[in-house]
Design a protein around this motif. Sequence first.
Motif, mmCIF file in Angstrom:
data_model
loop_
_atom_site.group_PDB
_atom_site.id
_atom_site.type_symbol
_atom_site.label_atom_id
_atom_site.label_comp_id
_atom_site.label_asym_id
_atom_site.label_seq_id
_atom_site.Cartn_x
_atom_site.Cartn_y
_atom_site.Cartn_z
ATOM 1 N N UNK A 6 0.837 -1.194 0.000
ATOM 2 C CA UNK A 6 0.000 0.000 0.000
ATOM 3 C C UNK A 6 0.874 1.247 0.000
ATOM 4 N N UNK A 7 0.351 2.299 -0.585
ATOM 5 C CA UNK A 7 1.109 3.544 -0.686
ATOM 6 C C UNK A 7 1.015 4.315 0.624
ATOM 7 N N UNK A 8 2.168 4.566 1.236
ATOM 8 C CA UNK A 8 2.200 5.259 2.521
ATOM 9 C C UNK A 8 2.393 6.757 2.296
ATOM 10 N N UNK A 9 1.703 7.552 3.109
ATOM 11 C CA UNK A 9 1.900 8.997 3.116
ATOM 12 C C UNK A 9 1.555 9.483 4.514
ATOM 13 N N UNK A 10 2.100 10.638 4.949
ATOM 14 C CA UNK A 10 1.757 11.154 6.276
ATOM 15 C C UNK A 10 0.250 11.334 6.468
ATOM 16 N N UNK A 11 -0.424 11.860 5.441
ATOM 17 C CA UNK A 11 -1.863 12.086 5.566
ATOM 18 C C UNK A 11 -2.609 10.761 5.677
ATOM 19 N N UNK A 12 -2.209 9.767 4.889
ATOM 20 C CA UNK A 12 -2.857 8.457 4.964
ATOM 21 C C UNK A 12 -2.686 7.851 6.348
ATOM 22 N N UNK A 13 -1.517 8.031 6.940
ATOM 23 C CA UNK A 13 -1.265 7.474 8.269
ATOM 24 C C UNK A 13 -2.117 8.172 9.332
ATOM 25 N N UNK A 14 -2.246 9.500 9.226
ATOM 26 C CA UNK A 14 -3.092 10.232 10.176
ATOM 27 C C UNK A 14 -4.548 9.786 10.037
ATOM 28 N N UNK A 15 -5.017 9.628 8.799
ATOM 29 C CA UNK A 15 -6.401 9.189 8.576
ATOM 30 C C UNK A 15 -6.627 7.816 9.201
ATOM 31 N N UNK A 16 -5.696 6.894 9.004
ATOM 32 C CA UNK A 16 -5.856 5.546 9.561
ATOM 33 C C UNK A 16 -5.897 5.569 11.086
ATOM 34 N N UNK A 17 -5.059 6.391 11.698
ATOM 35 C CA UNK A 17 -5.050 6.433 13.164
ATOM 36 C C UNK A 17 -6.331 7.071 13.705
ATOM 37 N N UNK A 18 -6.902 8.022 12.976
ATOM 38 C CA UNK A 18 -8.193 8.584 13.384
ATOM 39 C C UNK A 18 -9.292 7.530 13.286
ATOM 40 N N UNK A 19 -9.275 6.767 12.191
ATOM 41 C CA UNK A 19 -10.291 5.732 12.013
ATOM 42 C C UNK A 19 -10.105 4.597 13.006
ATOM 43 N N UNK A 20 -8.894 4.435 13.531
ATOM 44 C CA UNK A 20 -8.671 3.410 14.553
ATOM 45 C C UNK A 20 -9.383 3.776 15.850
ATOM 46 N N UNK A 21 -9.653 5.066 16.039
ATOM 47 C CA UNK A 21 -10.390 5.502 17.233
ATOM 48 C C UNK A 21 -11.879 5.201 17.111
ATOM 49 N N UNK A 22 -12.440 5.533 15.924
ATOM 50 C CA UNK A 22 -13.872 5.317 15.703
ATOM 51 C C UNK A 22 -14.168 5.615 14.232
ATOM 52 N N UNK A 23 -15.287 5.124 13.708
ATOM 53 C CA UNK A 23 -15.675 5.493 12.350
ATOM 54 C C UNK A 23 -15.903 7.001 12.253
ATOM 55 N N UNK A 24 -15.464 7.592 11.149
ATOM 56 C CA UNK A 24 -15.587 9.039 10.980
ATOM 57 C C UNK A 24 -15.892 9.357 9.530
#
Length: 217
Positions: A6-24
């Motif tokens: 998968x293509x990694x980027x800082x924004x993609x990583x921030x999005x994934x960590x937010x979604x790890x908290x709860x659906x958004x």
Amino acid sequence: MPAAAARRSPLALVVLTLLAERPMHPYGMLQTMKQRQKTSIVNINQRNSLYQVIDRLVRDGLAAVDTTERAENRPERTLYRITDEGRAAAEQWVEQLLASAKPEYPSFPVALSLAMIVSPSRVVEALKARLTALADQRAETRASLADADAMTLPRLFVLDDEYRDAMLDAEMAWMSALVTRLQSGELTWSEEWIAGVAARFAQPEAPETATPPHQPR
């Protein structure tokens, strides 16, 4: 899809960590990033880029549509959730980034390496302008840290601000010393001096060798 593919980027990583908290939904992600001042570490000036990242995460199997909701007099909103593959990818990416010392290529060192094309006095003025901008950034970072203290937020959640504050301190101290050296004349140059240095370190040109024509067998 494997995390490595998968293509990694800082924004993609921030999005994934937010979604790890709860659906958004995307707007909620954007507001949370702003509230937590993640805009200092990821570029979200274009809202479109956030939607593109979410689409890519869904396409790569790292995120998925959770539900679609419609509030009265508001457009339909899609909530996204992280997948098991997405959680594994986020963990792997964070570990890799923490351990890696991969060279980065910011533009400021490039400008420093080419400063001799500008006169010393103009370099001083440019550095002073940069110092002012960095002082503003440091003030914002320290205000964020003060807010975290006021909210008794655990330090774990502001490690990025602590790092940024330390880096800003170090850069400003180094630049202030450089400005002092330039203003005192300890460090200076001229076109003639640059030309002399260039001539002294010029490499002799290698003699050209003629390439023999191809000889058919």
